[in-house]
Design a protein around this motif. Structure first.
Motif, mmCIF file in Angstrom:
data_model
loop_
_atom_site.group_PDB
_atom_site.id
_atom_site.type_symbol
_atom_site.label_atom_id
_atom_site.label_comp_id
_atom_site.label_asym_id
_atom_site.label_seq_id
_atom_site.Cartn_x
_atom_site.Cartn_y
_atom_site.Cartn_z
ATOM 1 N N SER A 110 39.702 61.302 44.551
ATOM 2 C CA SER A 110 40.745 61.922 43.731
ATOM 3 C C SER A 110 41.898 60.961 43.496
ATOM 4 O O SER A 110 42.517 60.983 42.440
ATOM 5 C CB SER A 110 41.286 63.185 44.392
ATOM 6 O OG SER A 110 40.249 64.000 44.834
ATOM 7 N N LEU A 111 42.199 60.138 44.482
ATOM 8 C CA LEU A 111 43.289 59.178 44.302
ATOM 9 C C LEU A 111 42.766 57.985 43.503
ATOM 10 O O LEU A 111 41.607 57.626 43.621
ATOM 11 C CB LEU A 111 43.811 58.701 45.660
ATOM 12 C CG LEU A 111 44.694 59.693 46.420
ATOM 13 C CD1 LEU A 111 45.065 59.131 47.785
ATOM 14 C CD2 LEU A 111 45.953 60.019 45.639
ATOM 15 N N PRO A 112 43.623 57.377 42.695
ATOM 16 C CA PRO A 112 43.183 56.223 41.909
ATOM 17 C C PRO A 112 42.634 55.108 42.809
ATOM 18 O O PRO A 112 43.096 54.930 43.931
ATOM 19 C CB PRO A 112 44.463 55.761 41.218
ATOM 20 C CG PRO A 112 45.389 56.908 41.270
ATOM 21 C CD PRO A 112 45.026 57.724 42.444
ATOM 22 N N GLY A 113 41.655 54.380 42.282
ATOM 23 C CA GLY A 113 41.026 53.316 43.052
ATOM 24 C C GLY A 113 42.016 52.281 43.558
ATOM 25 O O GLY A 113 41.852 51.726 44.643
ATOM 26 N N ILE A 114 43.067 52.063 42.785
ATOM 27 C CA ILE A 114 44.019 51.031 43.189
ATOM 28 C C ILE A 114 44.742 51.435 44.472
ATOM 29 O O ILE A 114 45.087 50.589 45.300
ATOM 30 C CB ILE A 114 45.020 50.722 42.049
ATOM 31 C CG1 ILE A 114 45.797 49.463 42.374
ATOM 32 C CG2 ILE A 114 45.950 51.880 41.786
ATOM 33 C CD1 ILE A 114 46.379 48.763 41.198
ATOM 34 N N VAL A 115 44.929 52.752 44.666
ATOM 35 C CA VAL A 115 45.575 53.224 45.896
ATOM 36 C C VAL A 115 44.659 52.972 47.094
ATOM 37 O O VAL A 115 45.075 52.413 48.109
ATOM 38 C CB VAL A 115 45.932 54.722 45.772
ATOM 39 C CG1 VAL A 115 46.413 55.264 47.103
ATOM 40 C CG2 VAL A 115 46.976 54.930 44.696
#
Lengths: 273, 303
Positions: A110-115
């Motif tokens: 759910s969180l962006p890949g960059i995170v």
């Protein structure tokens, strides 16, 4: 749903427009991989298979492909073991904090890949590097496994919800041990969903670029990284295009297979993958 | 759904593994612990632990002389992020892109999902649409990004198609980024919306029609409220994945910057991990805020 002829036609038209939107760009990549021109020009005036053979024999492509396969296999193996165990725990048991665990588990997708990438990068460089473990293929596998678990979990959970527990109970009533029940009753029911989850996990790992960028050490280059690094180099354009076209065709087989294996679960419950 | 059934001891007794098996068979809690401990430890230590450490690192700084990370508390990174107008602009632009992509995908997905789930009488057509719309999900991120570069670049495919009409495509830039991201995440919207529609009994639509509602009224008052969790579930992906993207914008965005580019550039070029970590808290806060806001719609069970 009852609708007049005109609205139905409009809906059908919308579907066709949607499918064209999805497939025209992919078709363009395939056509353009046979474009004889060295620099990008559309429409192609001459055709060649030269870029395909150049891509298949390119050392950088081959090395990157091998790295991608290794990372994918490692991440898939971890994901299958942990994801399957997790789906048993969350589907077959009631316990305090179950919804919270469910929430935590879907966070990596759910969180962006960059995170995810930067979080793992922070802990790897802060905690592992002082121990002498530097970024490399190993850290890529750890990073990929974190979100691959979710894919296996989704597939196996959908199957577990559908199959229920009556066969397992019957097996136990007939005197089978826990292991026998798992081996001869539960596993055969789950097998295709585990295989489907594994195929999709591998595909997801194979395609991942963001998390890879932040967890790969110097010298470790997966295929998506190779594509990205060569995308802006003018001389590499046609080879990048041929690799892209090749990936399009290679991806179809495992995903189609996974779809066949888990199709019934998917229509029975929503499932991202 | 507990499977805490009383089990007969295995007739083939003996051996340590059998003892373990018997113990586990009668102790559901032990079984649960065995299943849950390893995956949960993985998620907690590796993922949540890393997230926590990243948030701690957001309060560190970098020694401007040596370039080493200084492990002492400072608000400086956040101060810079909040006070410098450039970061606010990029943050707002990223939010705008993420919202635009979500709306476009919703508008594209609804008719396709409605046609597949409720209109076509043929199961074959339904299956074909589901497969055809979900397969490209696996076509490869960069392949699709590359495809849109070919489509939208100057003298690309779109320019070629539009030139007889005297028009030209949007070229590389902000519009291209929104278009390409919408393309990328469309299957993530179609799937949960289709699944929600598929679960909805047709009798509800018939009942609504019997009570005198036209198709639009039925859509607004019956169908949309029921499939809302599916739409929200799809929007979680389209919104969150767009918000965190920095690669597509590099490939088709021209000089456009998104918020994730700030994170990426600080890790890579500038080597300022604490500032990158501080910048990364923005998408986290937005996405977690969004997840908590939509939790009560039941969307998380529709993921």
């Amino acid at each position: 749903m009852y609708l007049g002829r005109l609205p139905r036609a409009l809906f059908a038209f919308a579907v066709l427009v949607g499918l064209a939107f999805i497939y025209v760009p992919l078709g363009v990549v395939i056509v353009n991989s046979f474009n004889a021109s060295k620099v990008f020009s559309w429409p192609p005036t001459q055709f060649t298979t030269h870029w395909w053979s150049a891509a298949l024999t390119n050392d950088g492509v081959r090395a990157a492909l091998l790295t991608s396969v290794r990372a994918g296999l490692g991440a898939t193996l971890i994901a299958v073991v942990l994801g399957t165990a997790l789906s048993f725990a969350l589907v077959r048991y009631e316990f305090f904090g179950r919804t919270s665990v469910n929430f935590l588990v879907v966070l990596p997708i759910s969180l962006p890949g960059i995170v995810t990438g930067i979080a793992l990068n922070t802990s790897f460089t802060t905690l592992l590097q002082p121990l002498g473990i530097s970024l490399g293929l190993f850290t890529v596998v750890l990073g990929h496994a974190t979100f691959c678990i979710v894919v296996v979990f989704n597939n196996v959970s959908a199957r577990l919800r559908r199959t229920g527990t009556s066969l397992d109970e019957a097996s136990a009533d007939l005197g089978a041990s826990l292991w026998q029940t798992f081996r001869y009753v539960t596993l055969p029911q789950l097998r295709s969903s585990i295989v489907a989850g594994a195929l999709l996990a591998f595909a997801l790992s194979f395609d991942e670029i963001v998390v890879t960028t932040f967890t790969a050490g110097p010298g470790v280059q997966t295929l998506p990284q190779w594509i990205f690094n060569n995308l802006f180099r003018p001389n590499q354009g046609p080879i990048v295009n041929a690799v892209a076209a090749l990936l399009l065709l290679v991806f179809v087989a495992p995903v189609w297979l996974a779809e066949r294996l888990s199709g019934a679960d998917r229509t029975a419950s929503a499932g991202r993958m | 759904m507990s499977t805490d059934v009383a089990l007969r001891p295995s007739p083939t007794g003996g051996g340590r593994s059998h003892a373990l098996s018997r113990y586990l068979a009668t102790h559901a809690r032990a079984r649960l612990a065995a299943l849950l401990s390893l995956p949960l430890a993985w998620v907690l230590v590796l993922y949540i632990g890393s997230l926590a450490l990243m948030i701690v690192a957001a309060f560190w700084s970098v020694d401007s002389f040596t370039g080493n990370v200084v492990h002492s508390f400072t608000w400086a990174n956040f101060q810079t992020l909040v006070t410098q107008p450039v970061y606010r602009d990029v943050a707002l632009r990223s939010l705008g892109i993420a919202i635009a992509v979500t709306v476009i995908d919703g508008l594209l997905a609804l008719p396709i999902a409605i046609y597949a789930a409720k209109i076509t009488p043929s199961p074959r057509v339904r299956y074909a649409i589901v497969i055809l719309t979900t397969m490209p999900l696996w076509a490869g991120y960069l392949v699709k990004a590359y495809a849109w570069r070919i489509m939208l670049d100057t003298n690309g495919v779109l320019d070629w198609v539009l030139s007889p009409l005297g028009l030209h495509g949007p070229g590389l830039g902000l519009t291209a980024t929104v278009l390409a991201l919408s393309y990328l995440w469309l299957p993530y919207m179609i799937m949960p919306v289709y699944a929600a529609l598929d679960r909805m009994p047709n009798s509800l639509v018939d009942a609504s029609a019997d009570l005198g509602a036209g198709p639009l009224r039925t859509m607004r008052s019956v169908v949309l409220p029921i499939i809302l969790p599916g739409i929200v579930a799809g929007s979680i992906f389209t919104f969150s994945l767009s918000l965190g993207d920095y690669i597509m914008v590099k490939i088709v965005g021209g000089t456009t910057q998104m918020f994730a580019n700030i994170v990426y550039d600080n890790i890579g070029v500038a080597g300022n991990l604490p500032f990158a970590a501080a910048a990364a808290t923005f998408p986290i806060l937005v996405v977690i805020g969004y997840l908590t806001a939509v939790r009560r719609t039941g969307a998380l069970e529709n993921l």
